[in-house]
Design an enzyme around this catalytic site. Structure first.
Site, PDB file in Angstrom:
ATOM      1  N   CYS A  43      -4.128   5.006 -20.858  1.00 18.39           N
ATOM      2  CA  CYS A  43      -2.670   4.981 -20.757  1.00 18.39           C
ATOM      3  C   CYS A  43      -2.046   4.044 -21.785  1.00 18.39           C
ATOM      4  CB  CYS A  43      -2.248   4.581 -19.342  1.00 18.39           C
ATOM      5  SG  CYS A  43      -0.464   4.595 -19.146  1.00 18.39           S
ATOM      6  N   CYS A  48      -0.213   7.400 -22.298  1.00 17.94           N
ATOM      7  CA  CYS A  48       1.198   7.320 -21.891  1.00 17.94           C
ATOM      8  C   CYS A  48       2.072   6.454 -22.798  1.00 17.94           C
ATOM      9  CB  CYS A  48       1.338   6.735 -20.489  1.00 17.94           C
ATOM     10  SG  CYS A  48      -0.071   6.847 -19.420  1.00 17.94           S
ATOM     11  N   LYS A  51       2.221   7.481 -26.596  1.00 19.04           N
ATOM     12  CA  LYS A  51       2.835   8.820 -26.568  1.00 19.04           C
ATOM     13  C   LYS A  51       4.341   8.710 -26.386  1.00 19.04           C
ATOM     14  CE  LYS A  51       3.844  10.434 -22.989  1.00 19.04           C
ATOM     15  NZ  LYS A  51       2.969  11.069 -22.021  1.00 19.04           N
ATOM     16  N   TYR A  99      -2.637  -7.455 -20.916  1.00 21.61           N
ATOM     17  CA  TYR A  99      -3.673  -7.080 -19.946  1.00 21.61           C
ATOM     18  C   TYR A  99      -4.765  -8.147 -19.886  1.00 21.61           C
ATOM     19  CZ  TYR A  99      -2.311  -2.487 -18.282  1.00 21.61           C
ATOM     20  OH  TYR A  99      -1.681  -1.473 -17.625  1.00 21.61           O
ATOM     21  N   ALA A 115     -21.218  -0.500 -20.357  1.00 17.72           N
ATOM     22  CA  ALA A 115     -21.991  -0.889 -19.168  1.00 17.72           C
ATOM     23  C   ALA A 115     -22.799   0.293 -18.648  1.00 17.72           C
ATOM     24  CB  ALA A 115     -21.042  -1.379 -18.077  1.00 17.72           C
ATOM     25  N   GLY A 175      -2.352  24.206 -23.107  1.00 10.09           N
ATOM     26  CA  GLY A 175      -1.043  24.410 -22.501  1.00 10.09           C
ATOM     27  C   GLY A 175      -0.781  23.441 -21.365  1.00 10.09           C
ATOM     28  N   TYR A 177      -0.145  19.096 -20.144  1.00  8.89           N
ATOM     29  CA  TYR A 177       0.778  18.004 -20.459  1.00  8.89           C
ATOM     30  C   TYR A 177       0.696  17.625 -21.943  1.00  8.89           C
ATOM     31  CZ  TYR A 177       1.318  16.315 -15.520  1.00  8.89           C
ATOM     32  OH  TYR A 177       1.604  16.156 -14.203  1.00  8.89           O
ATOM     33  N   GLU A 181       3.611  17.978 -24.812  1.00  6.41           N
ATOM     34  CA  GLU A 181       4.198  16.714 -25.261  1.00  6.41           C
ATOM     35  C   GLU A 181       4.039  16.557 -26.778  1.00  6.41           C
ATOM     36  OE1 GLU A 181       2.421  13.697 -22.740  1.00  6.41           O
ATOM     37  OE2 GLU A 181       3.890  14.061 -21.150  1.00  6.41           O
ATOM     38  N   ASP A 303      -9.164   8.539 -13.371  1.00  6.24           N
ATOM     39  CA  ASP A 303      -9.508   9.841 -13.960  1.00  6.24           C
ATOM     40  C   ASP A 303     -10.978  10.209 -13.787  1.00  6.24           C
ATOM     41  OD1 ASP A 303      -6.903   9.673 -14.769  1.00  6.24           O
ATOM     42  OD2 ASP A 303      -7.294   9.935 -16.911  1.00  6.24           O
ATOM     43  N   THR A 311      -1.663   7.512 -14.226  1.00  7.80           N
ATOM     44  CA  THR A 311      -1.826   6.061 -14.155  1.00  7.80           C
ATOM     45  C   THR A 311      -1.372   5.446 -12.826  1.00  7.80           C
ATOM     46  OG1 THR A 311      -1.861   5.638 -16.490  1.00  7.80           O
ATOM     47  CG2 THR A 311      -0.864   3.927 -15.149  1.00  7.80           C
ATOM     48  N   HIS A 436      29.741  11.012 -10.784  1.00 11.03           N
ATOM     49  CA  HIS A 436      30.382  11.910 -11.724  1.00 11.03           C
ATOM     50  C   HIS A 436      30.849  11.164 -12.966  1.00 11.03           C
ATOM     51  CE1 HIS A 436      32.259  15.639 -12.858  1.00 11.03           C
ATOM     52  NE2 HIS A 436      33.361  14.984 -13.163  1.00 11.03           N
ATOM     53  N   GLU A 441      24.078  14.678 -10.476  1.00 13.31           N
ATOM     54  CA  GLU A 441      24.913  15.016  -9.311  1.00 13.31           C
ATOM     55  C   GLU A 441      24.698  16.457  -8.857  1.00 13.31           C
ATOM     56  OE1 GLU A 441      29.236  15.152  -9.911  1.00 13.31           O
ATOM     57  OE2 GLU A 441      28.894  15.251 -12.065  1.00 13.31           O
TER      58      GLU A 441
HETATM   59  P1  NDP Z   1      -4.571  19.680 -18.690  1.00 15.77           P
HETATM   60  O1  NDP Z   1      -5.726  19.828 -17.799  1.00 15.77           O
HETATM   61  O2  NDP Z   1      -3.234  19.381 -18.146  1.00 15.77           O
HETATM   62  O3  NDP Z   1      -4.456  20.938 -19.639  1.00 15.77           O
HETATM   63  C1  NDP Z   1      -5.538  21.427 -20.360  1.00 15.77           C
HETATM   64  C2  NDP Z   1      -5.098  22.683 -21.065  1.00 15.77           C
HETATM   65  O4  NDP Z   1      -6.139  23.114 -21.920  1.00 15.77           O
HETATM   66  C3  NDP Z   1      -4.791  23.807 -20.106  1.00 15.77           C
HETATM   67  O5  NDP Z   1      -3.670  24.500 -20.578  1.00 15.77           O
HETATM   68  C4  NDP Z   1      -6.052  24.657 -20.186  1.00 15.77           C
HETATM   69  O6  NDP Z   1      -5.802  26.000 -19.961  1.00 15.77           O
HETATM   70  C5  NDP Z   1      -6.434  24.461 -21.632  1.00 15.77           C
HETATM   71  N1  NDP Z   1      -7.861  24.662 -21.866  1.00 15.77           N
HETATM   72  C6  NDP Z   1      -8.898  24.111 -21.199  1.00 15.77           C
HETATM   73  N2  NDP Z   1     -10.057  24.519 -21.714  1.00 15.77           N
HETATM   74  C7  NDP Z   1      -9.750  25.351 -22.727  1.00 15.77           C
HETATM   75  C8  NDP Z   1     -10.529  26.118 -23.643  1.00 15.77           C
HETATM   76  N3  NDP Z   1     -11.855  26.099 -23.597  1.00 15.77           N
HETATM   77  N4  NDP Z   1      -9.887  26.874 -24.539  1.00 15.77           N
HETATM   78  C9  NDP Z   1      -8.546  26.902 -24.580  1.00 15.77           C
HETATM   79  N5  NDP Z   1      -7.750  26.208 -23.753  1.00 15.77           N
HETATM   80  C10 NDP Z   1      -8.356  25.440 -22.830  1.00 15.77           C
HETATM   81  O7  NDP Z   1      -5.066  18.587 -19.710  1.00 15.77           O
HETATM   82  P2  NDP Z   1      -4.401  17.576 -20.677  1.00 15.77           P
HETATM   83  O8  NDP Z   1      -5.539  17.205 -21.524  1.00 15.77           O
HETATM   84  O9  NDP Z   1      -3.151  18.094 -21.276  1.00 15.77           O
HETATM   85  O10 NDP Z   1      -4.038  16.377 -19.720  1.00 15.77           O
HETATM   86  C11 NDP Z   1      -5.018  15.848 -18.834  1.00 15.77           C
HETATM   87  C12 NDP Z   1      -4.348  15.211 -17.659  1.00 15.77           C
HETATM   88  O11 NDP Z   1      -3.855  13.948 -18.045  1.00 15.77           O
HETATM   89  C13 NDP Z   1      -3.144  15.963 -17.124  1.00 15.77           C
HETATM   90  O12 NDP Z   1      -3.503  17.002 -16.256  1.00 15.77           O
HETATM   91  C14 NDP Z   1      -2.366  14.869 -16.476  1.00 15.77           C
HETATM   92  O13 NDP Z   1      -2.858  14.668 -15.185  1.00 15.77           O
HETATM   93  C15 NDP Z   1      -2.669  13.678 -17.356  1.00 15.77           C
HETATM   94  N6  NDP Z   1      -1.560  13.466 -18.302  1.00 15.77           N
HETATM   95  C16 NDP Z   1      -0.377  13.073 -17.821  1.00 15.77           C
HETATM   96  C17 NDP Z   1       0.693  12.877 -18.650  1.00 15.77           C
HETATM   97  C18 NDP Z   1       2.005  12.464 -18.068  1.00 15.77           C
HETATM   98  O14 NDP Z   1       2.023  11.944 -16.956  1.00 15.77           O
HETATM   99  N7  NDP Z   1       3.116  12.691 -18.745  1.00 15.77           N
HETATM  100  C19 NDP Z   1       0.587  13.079 -20.089  1.00 15.77           C
HETATM  101  C20 NDP Z   1      -0.708  13.503 -20.506  1.00 15.77           C
HETATM  102  C21 NDP Z   1      -1.739  13.686 -19.634  1.00 15.77           C
HETATM  103  P3  NDP Z   1      -5.723  26.627 -18.460  1.00 15.77           P
HETATM  104  O15 NDP Z   1      -4.374  26.285 -17.930  1.00 15.77           O
HETATM  105  O16 NDP Z   1      -5.896  28.097 -18.716  1.00 15.77           O
HETATM  106  O17 NDP Z   1      -6.841  26.025 -17.692  1.00 15.77           O
END
Ligand code: NDP
Length: 456
Positions: A43, A48, A51, A99, A115, A175, A177, A181, A303, A311, A436, A441
Site C-alpha cells: 500500500c 494505494c 497510485k 512506519y 524470513a 479489468g 482495480y 486506475e 492479502d 489495506t 445544497h 445530496e
Molecule cells: P483484480 O483481481 O481486481 O483483477 C484482476 C484482473 O485481471 C481481472 O480483470 C481478471 O479478469 C484479469 N485476469 C486475471 N488473470 C488473467 C489472465 N490470465 N489473462 C487476462 N486477464 C486476467 O486484481 P488487481 O490486480 O487489479 O487488484 C488486486 C486487488 O488489490 C483488488 O482486487 C483489490 O482488492 C486490491 N486493490 C485495491 C485498490 C483500491 O482499493 N483502490 C487498488 C488496487 C488494488 P477476470 O475478471 O476475468 O477474472
C-alpha cells in the site's frame, strides 16, 4: 513451559503486519518483525499511496481545460514524468520513515531480510534464528503475469511507479482495480491508452450499472476499451515498438504493455507447509474467522490470506489478532459491508451489495438510480456524468447497497458506508436533509424506484 526469544514474530512489514506488531508491543508483548524490502508494504511503497499521488497528478490536465469555462487562461503547460516520480519517491521515503519510527517507538525489533520458518516456532532471517510463541504471516501478495509469449516485455504495477519515461502508447491488460486506475493515470498524463480485458465488461463483481457507466465515461476521456480481448502474445518490432496480440482484435502497436492481471499471495519459500500451515488451492494461507491458520499459534492477515485485499481490512485483521493474543479481548475483523473505491477517472465508490447480489439474497429489491451532469461541468462544458444508485431490501426497507461513479465518490461513499453498516432504511436516508448544492445530496432525494424480483 518453553521459552522463546519473542512472544510474537511478524513476517511482513505492510499494513496488517505493522498494525499487529505495534498493538501487540503496546499490550506488553515482546515483538519482532521481519521485512525483506521496504517497511510499509504494497500500500505505502507500490500501491494505494503512490497510485493516488499519480491519480492527483494526472487530474491536472482536465483541471487546466475546465478552468477556461470559468474565465481562466492557463498558459503553456508541460509535464515531467521524472519530476513527478522523484516527488512521489520523496513522499514514499518519508512515509517509510514514519512506519519505522512507529515500530521503533512501540519497541518492536526490526529484522531486515527474507524470513522463513524452520519449524512452527522458529524463524530464520539473514542467517539468524529467532524463536517465538506466536507467528504472524503478513507477507502480502505480488502481481501475477499470465504465461504467454513475450510476457517478459511487459511490466506490472511494481514497475509502473518507476518507469524511466511515460510511455507514448500503452496497453493495459486486465479489468480489475489496478487496470482501470492505471488506464486513468496514463490517459490523464497524456499517453494513448488501450485497456484490454478478457471478459464482457471490466470490474467483474461490481454493480453492472456501475461497470457500464464507468466504461462509457472512460471512453469519453479517450481510453480505448477492448472487451472479450484476452492477451495472447507480445513481440518486439524492428522499430523498437511492441506488437500486442489479443483474441478477437487486430494486433495493437504500442510502446509499453502493463499487466494488471491479478495478484497472488506471497507464500512461496516461507517454509509454511513443512511447518504444518495449510494453504488454499491458490496458495493463500488458510485461516479461520480469527485469522488463525491450521497451526493454532500461527496467524495470517492481509492479502496473503486472499480474503478482502484492502489495506483497512488488513489493519483490522492485524488489530484483531493483537487484541486476541495480548489484549485480553478475543476479536475478529468484520468483513461485511466493507466500503471500497476504485480510483479510476471518474472514481467509483461502493458499499454493500450490488443489485444482482441483493436480488439473489433478498428476492425482491428496490433500486433507486440517477445520473446527472455535476454542477461544475455546466461552465466547464465537460460532458462527464455522475451515477448514484441505492439498493433497498423491499421487505425491510434497509439500504443494502450504495454505489457511485463520479467526482469525490470515494469521499462520499465513506460517509454513506456508515449508514449502510448501521442498517438504516430508505426512510432514514429520505429524512436526512441534503447539503445544497452538492452531488452527495442526491443520495437523500432519490425518488424513482425500480422493483427487481428474482426469477426463481
Ligand atoms: P483484480 O483481481 O481486481 O483483477 C484482476 C484482473 O485481471 C481481472 O480483470 C481478471 O479478469 C484479469 N485476469 C486475471 N488473470 C488473467 C489472465 N490470465 N489473462 C487476462 N486477464 C486476467 O486484481 P488487481 O490486480 O487489479 O487488484 C488486486 C486487488 O488489490 C483488488 O482486487 C483489490 O482488492 C486490491 N486493490 C485495491 C485498490 C483500491 O482499493 N483502490 C487498488 C488496487 C488494488 P477476470 O475478471 O476475468 O477474472
Amino acid at each position: 513451559m518453553a521459552t522463546y526469544d519473542y512472544d510474537l514474530y511478524v513476517i511482513g512489514g505492510g499494513s496488517g503486519g505493522v498494525r499487529a506488531a505495534r498493538m501487540s508491543a503496546g499490550f506488553g508483548a515482546r515483538v519482532a518483525l521481519a521485512e525483506s524490502y521496504r517497511l510499509g508494504g504494497t500500500c505505502v511503497i507500490r500501491g494505494c499511496v503512490p497510485k493516488k499521488l499519480l491519480v492527483y497528478a494526472s487530474h491536472f490536465a482536465e483541471e487546466f481545460e475546465d478552468a477556461a469555462g470559468y474565465g481562466w487562461t492557463v498558459g503553456a503547460r508541460s509535464f515531467s514524468w521524472p519530476a513527478l516520480i522523484a516527488a512521489k519517491d520523496r513522499e514514499i521515503a518519508r512515509l517509510e520513515g514514519v512506519y519505522r519510527g512507529l515500530l521503533e517507538k512501540a519497541g518492536v525489533t526490526i529484522h531486515v531480510g527474507q524470513a522463513r520458518l524452520l519449524d512452527a516456532h522458529t524463524v530464520e532471517v539473514a542467517g539468524q534464528r529467532h524463536t517465538a510463541a506466536h507467528i504472524l504471516i503478513a507477507t502480502g501478495g505480488r502481481p501475477q503475469v499470465p504465461a504467454m509469449p513475450g510476457a517478459e516485455l511487459g511490466f506490472t504495477s511494481n514497475e509502473a511507479f518507476h518507469l524511466p519515461e511515460l510511455p507514448r502508447r500503452v496497453a493495459i491488460l486486465g479489468g480489475g482495480y489496478i487496470a482501470v486506475e492505471f488506464a486513468g493515470i496514463f490517459n490523464g498524463l497524456g499517453s494513448e491508452v488501450v485497456l484490454a480485458y478478457r471478459g464482457p465488461e471490466f470490474l467483474r463483481g461490481f454493480d453492472d450499472d456501475v461497470r457500464h457507466f464507468l466504461h462509457a465515461e472512460i471512453e469519453k476521456k479517450g481510453v480505448r476499451v477492448l472487451l472479450n480481448a484476452p492477451p495472447l502474445a507480445i513481440a518486439r518490432r524492428a522499430d523498437g515498438a511492441l506488437d500486442l496480440a489479443l483474441g478477437g482484435q487486430p494486433p495493437q502497436a504500442v510502446d509499453a504493455v502493463m499487466f494488471a492481471t491479478g495478484r497472488v499471495p506471497n507464500t512461496q519459500g516461507l517454509g509454511l507447509e513443512p511447518a504444518g500451515v495449510a494453504l488454499t488451492a491458490s496458495g493463500a494461507v488458510r485461516v479461520d474467522a480469527a485469522s488463525r491458520s491450521s497451526v493454532p499459534h500461527i496467524y495470517a492477515v492481509g492479502d496473503v490470506t486472499q480474503r478482502i485485499a484492502l489495506t483497512p481490512v488488513a489493519i483490522r485483521e492485524g488489530a484483531a489478532v493483537a487484541a486476541t493474543l495480548y489484549g485480553g479481548k478475543p476479536a475478529t475483523a468484520d468483513h461485511a459491508d466493507v466500503p471500497t473505491a476504485v480510483f479510476s477517472q471518474p472514481p467509483v465508490g461502493t458499499v454493500g451489495l450490488t443489485e444482482a447480489q441483493a436480488v439473489a439474497r433478498y428476492g425482491t429489491v428496490e433500486a433507486y438510480q440517477t445520473d446527472f451532469r455535476a454542477m461544475k461541468h455546466t461552465l466547464s462544458g465537460r460532458q462527464e456524468r455522475t451515477l448514484m444508485k441505492l439498493i433497498v431490501d423491499a421487505a425491510t426497507q434497509r439500504v443494502v447497497g450504495a454505489h457511485m461513479v463520479g467526482a469525490d465518490a470515494p469521499e462520499i461513499i465513506q460517509g454513506i458506508g456508515i449508514a449502510v453498516k448501521a442498517g438504516l432504511t430508505k426512510a432514514d436516508f429520505d429524512a436526512t436533509v441534503g447539503i445544497h448544492p452538492t452531488a452527495a445530496e442526491e443520495f437523500v432525494t432519490l425518488r424513482e424506484k425500480k422493483v427487481v424480483r428474482s426469477a426463481a
